[in-house]
Design an enzyme around this catalytic site. Structure first.
Site, PDB file in Angstrom:
ATOM      1  CG  ASN A 238      16.196  27.967  57.362  1.00 28.99           C
ATOM      2  OD1 ASN A 238      16.765  28.486  58.320  1.00 28.99           O
ATOM      3  ND2 ASN A 238      15.134  28.524  56.795  1.00 28.99           N
TER       4      ASN A 238
ATOM      5  N   PRO B  35      23.119  27.004  68.333  1.00 31.88           N
ATOM      6  CG  PRO B  35      24.894  25.861  67.310  1.00 31.88           C
ATOM      7  CD  PRO B  35      24.470  26.502  68.611  1.00 31.88           C
ATOM      8  CB  ALA B  36      19.532  24.114  64.324  1.00 30.66           C
TER       9      ALA B  36
ATOM     10  N   GLY C 201      13.127  30.831  64.116  1.00 34.13           N
ATOM     11  CA  GLY C 201      12.659  29.447  64.065  1.00 34.13           C
ATOM     12  C   GLY C 201      11.148  29.421  63.934  1.00 34.13           C
TER      13      GLY C 201
ATOM     14  CD  GLU D 222      13.439  38.360  62.110  1.00 30.63           C
ATOM     15  OE1 GLU D 222      12.709  38.052  61.148  1.00 30.63           O
ATOM     16  OE2 GLU D 222      13.760  39.523  62.352  1.00 30.63           O
ATOM     17  CG  LEU D 223       8.434  33.803  65.320  1.00 31.14           C
ATOM     18  CD1 LEU D 223       7.211  33.942  66.203  1.00 31.14           C
ATOM     19  CD2 LEU D 223       9.504  32.949  65.996  1.00 31.14           C
TER      20      LEU D 223
ATOM     21  CB  CYS E 267      11.328  32.009  57.038  1.00 27.64           C
ATOM     22  SG  CYS E 267      12.625  33.185  56.667  1.00 27.64           S
TER      23      CYS E 267
ATOM     24  CD  GLU F  67      17.541  38.536  62.803  1.00 30.55           C
ATOM     25  OE1 GLU F  67      17.561  37.820  61.785  1.00 30.55           O
ATOM     26  OE2 GLU F  67      17.800  38.116  63.941  1.00 30.55           O
TER      27      GLU F  67
HETATM   28  P1  NAP Z   1      12.540  25.312  65.381  1.00 30.41           P
HETATM   29  O1  NAP Z   1      12.194  23.894  65.560  1.00 30.41           O
HETATM   30  O2  NAP Z   1      11.679  26.336  66.009  1.00 30.41           O
HETATM   31  O3  NAP Z   1      14.045  25.457  65.913  1.00 30.41           O
HETATM   32  C1  NAP Z   1      14.747  26.679  65.901  1.00 30.41           C
HETATM   33  C2  NAP Z   1      15.750  26.686  67.036  1.00 30.41           C
HETATM   34  O4  NAP Z   1      15.047  26.597  68.283  1.00 30.41           O
HETATM   35  C3  NAP Z   1      16.707  25.499  67.010  1.00 30.41           C
HETATM   36  O5  NAP Z   1      17.959  25.911  67.512  1.00 30.41           O
HETATM   37  C4  NAP Z   1      16.045  24.531  67.963  1.00 30.41           C
HETATM   38  O6  NAP Z   1      16.924  23.592  68.527  1.00 30.41           O
HETATM   39  C5  NAP Z   1      15.503  25.485  69.019  1.00 30.41           C
HETATM   40  N1  NAP Z   1      14.403  24.928  69.783  1.00 30.41           N
HETATM   41  C6  NAP Z   1      13.538  23.948  69.408  1.00 30.41           C
HETATM   42  N2  NAP Z   1      12.651  23.702  70.417  1.00 30.41           N
HETATM   43  C7  NAP Z   1      12.985  24.532  71.430  1.00 30.41           C
HETATM   44  C8  NAP Z   1      12.452  24.761  72.743  1.00 30.41           C
HETATM   45  N3  NAP Z   1      11.395  24.082  73.197  1.00 30.41           N
HETATM   46  N4  NAP Z   1      13.031  25.678  73.519  1.00 30.41           N
HETATM   47  C9  NAP Z   1      14.087  26.385  73.075  1.00 30.41           C
HETATM   48  N5  NAP Z   1      14.642  26.235  71.851  1.00 30.41           N
HETATM   49  C10 NAP Z   1      14.097  25.316  71.029  1.00 30.41           C
HETATM   50  O7  NAP Z   1      12.630  25.715  63.856  1.00 30.41           O
HETATM   51  P2  NAP Z   1      13.446  24.982  62.693  1.00 30.41           P
HETATM   52  O8  NAP Z   1      12.680  23.791  62.268  1.00 30.41           O
HETATM   53  O9  NAP Z   1      14.873  24.801  63.067  1.00 30.41           O
HETATM   54  O10 NAP Z   1      13.430  26.092  61.551  1.00 30.41           O
HETATM   55  C11 NAP Z   1      12.402  26.223  60.638  1.00 30.41           C
HETATM   56  C12 NAP Z   1      11.470  27.362  61.048  1.00 30.41           C
HETATM   57  O11 NAP Z   1      12.200  28.564  61.158  1.00 30.41           O
HETATM   58  C13 NAP Z   1      10.406  27.622  60.002  1.00 30.41           C
HETATM   59  O12 NAP Z   1       9.172  27.865  60.621  1.00 30.41           O
HETATM   60  C14 NAP Z   1      10.909  28.890  59.315  1.00 30.41           C
HETATM   61  O13 NAP Z   1       9.907  29.645  58.686  1.00 30.41           O
HETATM   62  C15 NAP Z   1      11.541  29.604  60.451  1.00 30.41           C
HETATM   63  N6  NAP Z   1      12.512  30.597  59.963  1.00 30.41           N
HETATM   64  C16 NAP Z   1      12.204  31.917  60.095  1.00 30.41           C
HETATM   65  C17 NAP Z   1      13.092  32.877  59.619  1.00 30.41           C
HETATM   66  C18 NAP Z   1      12.775  34.347  59.748  1.00 30.41           C
HETATM   67  O14 NAP Z   1      13.674  35.148  59.547  1.00 30.41           O
HETATM   68  N7  NAP Z   1      11.559  34.730  60.073  1.00 30.41           N
HETATM   69  C19 NAP Z   1      14.281  32.480  59.010  1.00 30.41           C
HETATM   70  C20 NAP Z   1      14.568  31.132  58.898  1.00 30.41           C
HETATM   71  C21 NAP Z   1      13.658  30.193  59.389  1.00 30.41           C
HETATM   72  P3  NAP Z   1      16.988  22.095  67.907  1.00 30.41           P
HETATM   73  O15 NAP Z   1      17.510  22.228  66.541  1.00 30.41           O
HETATM   74  O16 NAP Z   1      17.904  21.385  68.826  1.00 30.41           O
HETATM   75  O17 NAP Z   1      15.595  21.557  67.935  1.00 30.41           O
END
Ligand code: NAP
Length: 493
Positions: A159, A183-184, A238, A260-261, A294, A472
């Site tokens: 994002n 990265p994603a 993530g 950071e979830l 997030c 962060e």
């Molecule tokens: P995500 O599915 O958890 O993915 C985040 C990262 O983790 C991506 O690089 C992803 O790779 C990787 N990943 C996915 N499954 C994995 C696994 N089993 N093992 C290791 N790595 C894995 O989250 P997202 O959909 O990209 O992002 C949205 C989420 O992030 C939301 O819940 C949002 O609230 C949160 N977020 C939090 C913050 C904060 O600062 N707290 C900031 C921004 C976003 P792939 O892309 O290849 O799947």
């Protein structure tokens, strides 16, 4: 790749390991799609565990040299990197918009925001002070120093493809750590461009490495780091589900973790709030990146006495939001990241309407001459929201505002806290006693008081409860990459 940039060399499609751009070992590629059209426009390495291990080896080898540099020299590398990011901000913004979909003006804002962390940590690099503890027993000197934790694995979401990775790499390098990054799947190009600029800034080989992979391969790539004893820390942004998985899987090697979830942010409008300011704050907090943040308010609680008035003001503003591709200057809401994201938003809206919600505007996908693609969703306002709706407990991650009614301060604080998450919380009130009372009781890492835009490189960003741990930005952000060493020196009697 059809993307017009001033510097075409910023478009990288290979991994960067030990100072070399190289294809992944098996030569596989995965495609990057434009969220505005769904059409693929680039392909990057679809790496495996071997590539991840090579990156960890490079980072481990580079660690001793990097940590031994005087802090001032590490700071100079970061300053050069910062200057290059600023110099190339227009190209970086175009890459962000293209792969992530946010309007160009917002993408420019993200570059400035991400760059501000690099600048901040170039300044903090020289301020990782320790302590001298007063002598407790004669003849012994007690001293505390801070040391870099070692090799750090950074895993980031789609994002904010620049800001999220910049605010991990910058403090890690400032602290003297070396980095392996992933990265994603949806947005690898911005991170690769950022690493290209780090290379140009002269950051030595092995200090910063990046490996890309598809969603299918991510467990294998990150899994290689989770079990690798040389990787001493995981820094992850993530979803909570993946954060928990990383915590479990890194337990055997007892790594440090920063997580950071996800969030489920409440936004409370009290009866004494300045309503126009509250609407402005909600618009800024909710619709940034089309609601895909997030800290996006997920549950908006409005006091009964001002409910109708607030809804009316809000709808007027929401209906003025133009939906369209990042390439149009007048777009304010871009496409959602992919089909899965739009499906989730649509299902939340349908569920809310089936459970008694009333639609005031939006509520459906958009497809017209301007927003001509599969991933557009109309900015939406739903009134009479209740806690049986899926959108009350799950992150919608889209441009949907549900308005819940409340009539009592204690009740709304209880409702706001009634979630496993605790990232951001917002409230609007002009009553000074209420402001300090409510700010103290909200269970969140970040509280916005009469303010909708919260993020700053100078402030600690992070959550409580299942929104994770670690911070962060700010001086606290450097600590996350350092460990404390106590030196007890005898022989002074
Ligand atoms: P995500 O599915 O958890 O993915 C985040 C990262 O983790 C991506 O690089 C992803 O790779 C990787 N990943 C996915 N499954 C994995 C696994 N089993 N093992 C290791 N790595 C894995 O989250 P997202 O959909 O990209 O992002 C949205 C989420 O992030 C939301 O819940 C949002 O609230 C949160 N977020 C939090 C913050 C904060 O600062 N707290 C900031 C921004 C976003 P792939 O892309 O290849 O799947």
């Amino acid at each position: 790749m059809s993307l017009t940039l001033t510097r075409t060399d910023l478009l990288k499609e290979q991994n960067f390991i030990d100072g070399q751009w190289r294809d992944c070992i098996n030569g596989f590629k995965h495609e990057v799609a434009d969220p505005a059209t769904g059409a693929t426009f680039a392909s990057v390495s679809d790496s495996s565990a071997v590539d991840a291990q090579m990156a960890a080896t490079a980072a481990q080898t580079a660690f001793d040299g990097w940590r031994a540099l005087p802090a001032r020299e590490r700071a100079r590398f970061l300053k050069r990197w910062h200057a290059l990011i600023v110099e190339n901000s227009e190209d970086l913004a175009k890459i962000i918009s293209r792969e992530q979909g946010k309007p160009l003006a917002e993408a420019r804002g993200e570059v400035a925001y991400g760059a501000s962390y690099v600048e901040w940590f170039s300044e903090e690099a020289v301020r990782s002070y320790g302590d001298i503890i007063p002598e407790q027993v004669g003849g012994k000197k007690l001293m505390v120093t801070k040391e870099p934790v070692g090799v750090v694995a950074a895993i980031t979401p789609w994002n904010f493809p620049l800001a999220m990775i910049a605010r991990k790499i910058a403090p890690a390098l400032a602290a003297g750590c070396t980095v392996v990054a992933k990265p994603a799947e949806d947005t690898p190009l911005t991170a690769l461009a950022l690493v290209r600029l780090a290379e140009e800034a002269g950051i030595p080989p092995g200090v910063l490495n990046i490996v890309t992979s598809s969603r299918e391969k991510v467990k294998e790539v990150v899994g290689a780091w989770l079990t690798d004893t040389r990787v001493r820390k995981i820094t992850f942004t993530g979803s909570t589900a993946v954060g928990k998985h990383l915590a479990r899987e890194s337990a055997d090697t007892l790594k440090r973790l920063s997580l950071e979830l996800g969030g489920n942010a409440p936004f409370i409008v009290f009866e004494d709030a300045e309503l126009d300011a509250a609407v402005n704050g909600l618009m800024a907090a909710k619709f940034r990146n089309g609601g895909q943040t997030c800290v996006s308010p997920n549950r908006v609680y409005v006091h009964d006495a001002v409910y109708a008035q607030f809804a009316e003001k809000l709808v007027a503003r929401v209906e003025a939001l133009r939906v369209g591709p990042a390439t149009r200057d007048d777009s304010l809401i871009g496409p959602m990241i992919n089909a899965r994201a739009v499906d989730k938003i649509e299902s939340h809206v349908q569920d809310a309407l089936a459970r008694g919600g009333k639609l005031l505007t939006g509520g459906k996908r958009v497809k017209n001459d301007v927003a001509d693609g599969p991933n557009y969703f109309a900015p939406t306002v739903i009134i009479e929201a209740n806690h049986d709706m899926a959108l009350a407990s799950e992150e919608t991650f889209g441009p949907v505002v549900p308005l819940f009614r409340f009539s009592d301060e204690n009740e709304v604080v209880r409702l706001a806290n009634n979630t496993p998450y605790g990232l951001a919380a917002y409230f609007y009130s002009r009553d000074i006693a209420r402001v300090s009372r409510v700010a103290g009781r909200l269970q969140a890492g970040i509280v916005g008081i009469n303010e909708g835009a919260l993020a700053s490189e100078a402030a600690p960003f992070g959550g409580v409860k299942e929104s994770g741990y670690g911070r962060e930005g700010s001086r606290y952000g450097l600590d996350d990459y350092m460990q404390t060493k106590y030196h007890c020196q005898g022989g002074f009697a």
